[in-house]
Scaffold this active site. Structure first.
Site, PDB file in Angstrom:
ATOM      1  CB  CYS A  92       2.254   8.987  -1.930  1.00  0.00           C
ATOM      2  SG  CYS A  92       2.187   7.426  -2.867  1.00  0.00           S
ATOM      3  CG  ASP A 130       7.825   3.333  -0.420  1.00  0.00           C
ATOM      4  OD1 ASP A 130       7.292   2.272  -0.776  1.00  0.00           O
ATOM      5  OD2 ASP A 130       7.281   4.439  -0.536  1.00  0.00           O
TER       6      ASP A 130
END
Length: 309
Positions: A125, A194
């Site tokens: 990512c 996250d």
């Protein structure tokens, strides 16, 4: 309205990345506080709480968002005048933005120390802080090579490889499912987060857990880079982090989906990596084993656990 515009950009992923989302939310609250002129303090507080709720609702998994909003809004109810309340919001927002940017720099500095000369690094990512560690290691003169995943279905890996290319770092671009094929060439995995739970589990982009399991099998160390405001206080009392499931059209175009009435597309945006698959979490306060996540929540986030009861 500044807040709704920011919320739309966060929800549509025009603004993406947990740190960037958090700073955007703080900026929106600051600008909203400066733009409204309520007649009395309670009305100002009510309008700011409404704006905060709009922002928090946009991305349920990114804990950085409610944490940032909490930090900016904390203490607003104690103000006795509108000007005092407005000044408090603005000051807290600007402090959060500055400290967030400083955190990225500190994590890059700490993380680079764990990257050795000659390392081949896998990243998954597009993480501002994970890339910061890699780029800082390169800047310090270490010869490194990166394997970056494609990151389906939104292809965030394209942003990653452009950033690495612009930094002059040798990079290999691979499809997500090729991680196991290359893992024996890898010396270190570096990813972002996250959210981090109280037990040290990490919520990150879908596919991270598979990367972690593969790295563990191959005896490759895995480092997570995460600012302290990505730690999730409510997991202390057993709350689970909601895993956002995004529109099916990101995976399968609607015109094709209409021809497949018996097919349901599942598109979770995140997964959970257990703490036992993570070797180190690097924060702006230093590197910790995942089992010490509670210390970050208690010492650095400023949450009172009594607030949850």
């Amino acid at each position: 309205m500044i807040v709704t515009d920011t919320a739309d950009k966060i929800k549509s992923m025009e603004i993406r990345g947990a740190g960037r989302i958090a700073r955007a939310a703080a900026e929106a609250l600051r600008d909203h506080a400066l733009s409204i002129q309520p007649p009395y303090t309670a009305a100002f507080q009510q309008e700011m709480e409404r704006a905060a709720a709009i922002l928090v609702a946009t991305r349920p998994t990114a804990v950085s968002l409610p944490n940032a909003v909490h930090m900016v809004m904390n203490g607003i109810g104690k103000a006795t005048t509108v000007d005092e309340a407005r000044t408090g919001v603005v000051q807290r927002a600007e402090h959060f933005i500055q400290s967030s940017q400083h955190a990225v720099e500190k994590i890059a500095e700490f993380g680079a120390r764990h990257i050795r000369n000659g390392d081949k690094i896998l990243t998954h990512c597009n993480s501002e802080v994970a890339l910061g560690c890699i780029i800082e290691a390169h800047r310090s003169g270490k010869e490194i090579e990166v394997f970056a995943t494609e990151v389906r279905p939104r292809n965030q890996g394209l942003i990653t490889i452009r950033t690495l290319n612009d930094a002059g770092i040798k990079t290999n671009f691979i499809v997500d499912s090729a991680v196991r094929s290359f893992i024996n060439e890898i010396d270190l995995v570096v990813v972002g987060a996250d959210a981090v739970t109280v037990n040290g589990a990490v919520v990150n982009k879908i596919g991270t857990s598979q990367v972690a399991h593969t790295a563990k099998e191959a005896r490759v160390n895995m480092i997570v880079a995460a600012e302290t405001y990505k730690f999730a206080p409510k997991t202390v009392i057993g709350d689970l982090i909601t895993i956002e499931e995004r529109p099916s059209s990101e995976v399968l175009p609607d015109d094709i989906a209409k021809t497949l009435p018996h097919v349901r597309v599942r598109n979770p945006a995140f997964d959970v990596t257990p703490a036992e698959f993570i070797d180190l979490i690097i924060t702006e306060q230093g590197a910790i084993p995942p089992q010490m996540a509670y210390v970050i929540i208690r010492e650095y986030l400023g949450w009172d656990i009594a607030e949850f009861h």
